[in-house]
Design an enzyme around this catalytic site. Structure first.
Site, PDB file in Angstrom:
ATOM      1  N   TYR A  72      25.618  99.410 -20.356  1.00  0.00           N
ATOM      2  CA  TYR A  72      24.924  98.282 -20.547  1.00  0.00           C
ATOM      3  C   TYR A  72      25.996  97.233 -21.222  1.00  0.00           C
ATOM      4  O   TYR A  72      26.471  96.127 -20.829  1.00  0.00           O
ATOM      5  CB  TYR A  72      23.763  98.238 -21.638  1.00  0.00           C
ATOM      6  CG  TYR A  72      22.943  97.082 -21.513  1.00  0.00           C
ATOM      7  CD1 TYR A  72      21.903  96.846 -20.589  1.00  0.00           C
ATOM      8  CD2 TYR A  72      23.208  96.116 -22.394  1.00  0.00           C
ATOM      9  CE1 TYR A  72      21.160  95.548 -20.697  1.00  0.00           C
ATOM     10  CE2 TYR A  72      22.631  94.684 -22.467  1.00  0.00           C
ATOM     11  CZ  TYR A  72      21.354  94.519 -21.766  1.00  0.00           C
ATOM     12  OH  TYR A  72      20.712  93.323 -21.905  1.00  0.00           O
ATOM     13  N   PHE A 124      30.369  70.982  -3.315  1.00  0.00           N
ATOM     14  CA  PHE A 124      29.527  72.020  -2.596  1.00  0.00           C
ATOM     15  C   PHE A 124      27.992  71.694  -2.779  1.00  0.00           C
ATOM     16  O   PHE A 124      27.589  71.193  -3.782  1.00  0.00           O
ATOM     17  CB  PHE A 124      29.886  73.456  -3.119  1.00  0.00           C
ATOM     18  CG  PHE A 124      29.248  74.342  -2.149  1.00  0.00           C
ATOM     19  CD1 PHE A 124      29.565  74.806  -0.833  1.00  0.00           C
ATOM     20  CD2 PHE A 124      28.194  75.153  -2.879  1.00  0.00           C
ATOM     21  CE1 PHE A 124      28.930  75.674  -0.199  1.00  0.00           C
ATOM     22  CE2 PHE A 124      27.636  76.105  -2.170  1.00  0.00           C
ATOM     23  CZ  PHE A 124      28.041  76.405  -0.818  1.00  0.00           C
ATOM     24  N   ASP A 125      27.126  72.312  -1.819  1.00  0.00           N
ATOM     25  CA  ASP A 125      25.867  71.916  -1.957  1.00  0.00           C
ATOM     26  C   ASP A 125      25.072  72.342  -3.184  1.00  0.00           C
ATOM     27  O   ASP A 125      24.273  71.607  -3.751  1.00  0.00           O
ATOM     28  CB  ASP A 125      25.166  72.147  -0.725  1.00  0.00           C
ATOM     29  CG  ASP A 125      25.047  73.609  -0.373  1.00  0.00           C
ATOM     30  OD1 ASP A 125      25.949  74.191  -1.133  1.00  0.00           O
ATOM     31  OD2 ASP A 125      24.318  74.159   0.481  1.00  0.00           O
ATOM     32  N   ASP A 215      36.081  74.624  -8.749  1.00  0.00           N
ATOM     33  CA  ASP A 215      35.046  75.520  -8.001  1.00  0.00           C
ATOM     34  C   ASP A 215      36.000  76.445  -6.769  1.00  0.00           C
ATOM     35  O   ASP A 215      36.261  75.787  -5.981  1.00  0.00           O
ATOM     36  CB  ASP A 215      34.231  74.533  -7.399  1.00  0.00           C
ATOM     37  CG  ASP A 215      33.043  75.172  -6.589  1.00  0.00           C
ATOM     38  OD1 ASP A 215      32.997  76.359  -6.724  1.00  0.00           O
ATOM     39  OD2 ASP A 215      32.269  74.374  -6.072  1.00  0.00           O
ATOM     40  N   ALA A 217      35.733  79.287  -5.062  1.00  0.00           N
ATOM     41  CA  ALA A 217      35.258  80.264  -4.130  1.00  0.00           C
ATOM     42  C   ALA A 217      36.249  80.877  -3.174  1.00  0.00           C
ATOM     43  O   ALA A 217      36.454  82.009  -2.642  1.00  0.00           O
ATOM     44  CB  ALA A 217      33.935  79.849  -3.335  1.00  0.00           C
ATOM     45  N   LYS A 258      32.745  85.151  -1.554  1.00  0.00           N
ATOM     46  CA  LYS A 258      34.087  84.803  -0.505  1.00  0.00           C
ATOM     47  C   LYS A 258      35.077  85.445  -0.789  1.00  0.00           C
ATOM     48  O   LYS A 258      35.410  86.593  -0.458  1.00  0.00           O
ATOM     49  CB  LYS A 258      34.115  83.151  -0.714  1.00  0.00           C
ATOM     50  CG  LYS A 258      33.017  82.279  -0.124  1.00  0.00           C
ATOM     51  CD  LYS A 258      31.651  82.349  -0.988  1.00  0.00           C
ATOM     52  CE  LYS A 258      30.671  81.170  -0.351  1.00  0.00           C
ATOM     53  NZ  LYS A 258      30.336  80.321  -1.442  1.00  0.00           N
ATOM     54  N   HIS A 450      17.856  72.310   3.262  1.00  0.00           N
ATOM     55  CA  HIS A 450      18.206  73.087   4.764  1.00  0.00           C
ATOM     56  C   HIS A 450      17.678  74.473   4.641  1.00  0.00           C
ATOM     57  O   HIS A 450      17.598  74.985   5.861  1.00  0.00           O
ATOM     58  CB  HIS A 450      19.852  72.598   4.878  1.00  0.00           C
ATOM     59  CG  HIS A 450      20.553  73.103   3.616  1.00  0.00           C
ATOM     60  ND1 HIS A 450      20.404  72.341   2.330  1.00  0.00           N
ATOM     61  CD2 HIS A 450      21.406  74.312   3.258  1.00  0.00           C
ATOM     62  CE1 HIS A 450      21.317  73.358   1.573  1.00  0.00           C
ATOM     63  NE2 HIS A 450      21.613  74.307   2.263  1.00  0.00           N
TER      64      HIS A 450
HETATM   65  C1  LIG Z   1      29.396  79.534  -2.143  1.00  0.00           C
HETATM   66  C2  LIG Z   1      29.857  78.709  -2.869  1.00  0.00           C
HETATM   67  C3  LIG Z   1      29.137  78.217  -4.209  1.00  0.00           C
HETATM   68  C4  LIG Z   1      27.775  78.856  -4.650  1.00  0.00           C
HETATM   69  O1  LIG Z   1      28.124  80.287  -4.874  1.00  0.00           O
HETATM   70  P1  LIG Z   1      26.948  81.339  -4.289  1.00  0.00           P
HETATM   71  O2  LIG Z   1      27.566  82.502  -4.689  1.00  0.00           O
HETATM   72  O3  LIG Z   1      26.469  81.075  -2.863  1.00  0.00           O
HETATM   73  O4  LIG Z   1      25.684  81.024  -5.233  1.00  0.00           O
HETATM   74  C5  LIG Z   1      29.741  77.179  -4.928  1.00  0.00           C
HETATM   75  N1  LIG Z   1      30.898  76.503  -4.747  1.00  0.00           N
HETATM   76  C6  LIG Z   1      31.380  76.895  -3.621  1.00  0.00           C
HETATM   77  C7  LIG Z   1      32.612  75.890  -3.166  1.00  0.00           C
HETATM   78  C8  LIG Z   1      31.197  77.674  -2.675  1.00  0.00           C
HETATM   79  O5  LIG Z   1      31.572  77.922  -1.422  1.00  0.00           O
END
Ligand SMILES: *Cc1c(COP(=O)(O)O)cnc(C)c1O
Length: 459
Positions: A72, A124-125, A215, A217, A258, A450
């Site tokens: 844990y 990003f969304d 951000d 990913a 990613k 979406h």
């Molecule tokens: C996928 C993504 C996110 C969100 O991540 P999740 O793992 O899907 O919650 C944030 N920013 C970018 C650029 C992404 O590609």
């Protein structure tokens, strides 16, 4: 003869794919209210919905899972992840989270207040969702070149420094908790940001007294593009480039689904220890104790190994070249695609593809549906459905580009699959002039619509 390019890995385990008939697909799609997210995966032959969490783990990642530590608190898997993050990105403090949006949730709970302004490159969304959910505003400062779908610019993810400086100058700096740079910029087509731009954004942030959040990913794909496109970086290793990139950030959020090549996971990392302590409170509240944050120990171990594999040049070259292989094929069939090709996906210009469908009828969604019907290939709409409604006026936001994204999972499909996808899209292109009508919304959620929206054909 010059030896041809080939993949930098071989296949050890396979998964059966099922083909279907057009009649079956028509029924399944109708039952799913014309929302491709609602389809069962067995109904899809080649799934290019997303590259998120869909990658194939390596033998080394699977073996890392077996030695994961499920304690844990203070698990060795946590320390492995901490060391890997320190080594690759230079951040001493980090918090594991169950995925990228959870990282946003925890960090933004500390940093984002109502009426705040968060400038960045095509947020990003989920990032935008977490900003707007807190009654703050995302301001897009991407370079104008990004909105010209065929203009050949090596770094279409770049931030326009004039636009950014205008935002910084015209607002009280207390209202701007940070600037977001998305690497690579998904919303503008998987386009990279140059190291020079990262440096310049960092300088502006320092000048005005705010911070920079990456951000991250697809940070490794971004580093590949820096190595192959930016002068002065051709002889540096991917890891040297990554370390330099992140020297211009104060903090990062990561969706490990990613470029960490795992099926679930994420994290936040930062330089400011106070911020770490503040965020730890919310990590415990929302995600789990600070040494696992919603992840299993085995997942943290696989993630650490995945980060190392994703920062190897040979892996990245295979990855980015496969995406470009599909892009070239489509281009040769005359299909209008965004250029330069993105790192993780090919984006089809749906307005050019289907010029007769009005924007109110969801052009890109109409095209994504036809591609599925034609070949059982699942793509995703990056257009008006995704752009959602303006949070204040509740009017539809019509983005400059209506795109269909073909996102390639990491290490999953072969180039024969890419050939199949290209012919599927080319066939739809052949009969594009027969489309007269698009779709209308029957039901939608108030945010991130979406994923769950229900549609019907306009007849
Ligand atoms: C996928 C993504 C996110 C969100 O991540 P999740 O793992 O899907 O919650 C944030 N920013 C970018 C650029 C992404 O590609």
């Amino acid at each position: 003869m010059e030896l041809p390019f080939a993949e930098s890995y071989k296949i050890k385990m396979v998964e059966t794919l099922r083909r279907s008939s057009r009649e079956e697909r028509e029924k399944w799609l109708k039952d799913s209210c014309y929302n491709l997210f609602k389809l069962r995966s067995e109904y899809v032959y080649i799934d290019l919905l997303t590259d998120s969490g869909t990658g194939a783990m390596s033998d080394k990642q699977w073996s890392a899972m077996m030695v994961g530590d499920e304690s844990y608190a203070g698990a060795s898997s946590y320390h492995l992840m901490k060391d890997t993050i320190k080594k690759l990105f230079g951040f001493a403090d980090f918090l594991p989270t169950h995925q990228g949006r959870a990282a946003e949730n925890v960090l933004f709970t500390v940093l984002v207040k109502p009426e705040n302004i968060i400038p960045g490159n095509s947020h990003f969304d989920t990032t935008k969702g977490h900003i707007e959910f807190r009654k703050a505003h995302a301001v897009d400062c991407t370079i104008d070149e990004a909105f010209n779908p065929t203009l050949n610019h090596p770094f279409k993810g770049n931030i326009n420094l004039n636009k950014l400086e205008k935002v910084l100058k015209e607002n009280p700096i207390e209202k701007i908790p940070f600037i977001i740079v998305t690497l690579t910029c998904n919303s503008s087509g998987g386009q990279p940001v140059s190291l020079q731009n990262l440096k310049d954004v960092h300088m502006l942030a320092r000048k005005y007294g705010t911070r920079v959040l990456f951000d991250s990913a697809r940070f490794a794909e971004n580093a590949y593009f820096i190595k192959t496109r930016e002068k002065g970086y051709e002889n540096k290793t991917i890891r040297e480039i990554v370390l330099e990139m992140f020297s211009y950030a104060d903090m990062m959020t990561m969706s490990s689904k990613k470029d960490a090549i795992v099926n679930i996971g994420g994290f936040i990392a930062m330089r400011d220890h106070d911020l770490f302590q503040q965020a730890s409170v919310y990590n415990i509240l929302f995600e789990g104790y600070i040494t696992y944050g919603g992840m299993a120990g085995r997942d943290m171990s696989a993630l650490s190994q995945g980060l190392m594999e994703a920062t190897e040049f040979d892996y990245l070259e295979t990855r980015v070249k496969q995406v470009a292989y599909l892009g070239e094929k489509l281009k040769n069939y005359g299909v209008p695609v965004l250029e330069p090709f993105g790192g993780h996906a090919i984006f089809i210009d749906a307005k050019k593809f289907l010029p007769t469908i009005p924007k109110e009828e969801f052009i890109a969604q109409t095209l994504a549906i036809e591609i599925y019907l034609e070949g059982g290939v699942r793509a995703v709409e990056i257009g008006t459905l995704l752009a959602d409604r303006d949070p204040e006026t509740r009017e539809n936001r019509f983005p400059e580009l209506e795109m269909v994204r073909l996102a390639i999972p990491r290490r999953v499909y072969t180039n024969n699959h890419m050939d199949y996808v290209a012919v599927t899209v080319a066939n739809v292109y052949q009969y594009r002039n027969t489309f007269k009508n698009g779709f209308k919304i029957i039901r939608e959620a108030p945010i991130l619509r979406h994923f769950t929206v229900e549609l019907d054909k306009i007849c």
